[in-house]
Write a protein that holds these residues in place. Structure first.
Motif: not given
Length: 144
Positions: A63-72
């Motif tokens: 989830v942290a990686a996906v949130v980071g991806w989406l939020g740059c």
């Protein structure tokens, strides 16, 4: 001089990243909601914490990686892959030690595969950390 590594390109890189995240998330979900008797081999490392703890670590890393991806937010991506990688390497190593401590060597394919996934996640984490440092203006970080 010839390059010995493969230039992955954008599509291959994205496929690898998504595969690691999806695989880690669903392994984590299985660990978090499954039963401990469902796992064929529980290594000493896995027994060091309840199986749901490993599961939540994998899911939260994903989830942290996906949130980071989406939020740059490259640091969130790096942190997520680091958590995933460390958890998978730890789980796989614990399973491998359990397999190798038996009289007959059998069942080593799964722990090796789990550790390989962890190494890939750690490689992705390393790249994300280096890019995060480069974005912050740390000299020579982009060249690493």
């Amino acid at each position: 001089m010839r390059r010995r590594s493969i230039d992955l390109g954008l599509v291959s890189s994205a496929v690898i990243q998504v595969t690691v995240l999806v695989g880690a998330f669903f392994r984590g979900l299985d660990y978090a909601v499954g039963t401990e008797t469902g796992a064929a081999i529980l290594g000493d490392v896995e027994r060091a914490a309840p199986l749901p703890v490993w599961g939540w670590a994998l899911m939260l890393g994903s989830v942290a990686a996906v949130v980071g991806w989406l939020g740059c937010v490259r640091r969130a991506v790096a942190l997520g892959y680091t958590v995933i990688g460390l958890a998978l390497v730890g789980i796989g190593f614990g399973q491998l030690v359990s397999v190798l401590s038996k009289d007959e060597i059998d069942g080593y394919r799964t722990p090796i595969g789990v550790m390989a996934g962890g190494v890939v996640a750690l490689a992705l984490a390393g790249s994300a950390w280096m890019q995060s440092l480069a974005e912050k203006g740390v000299p020579d970080a982009a060249d690493s």
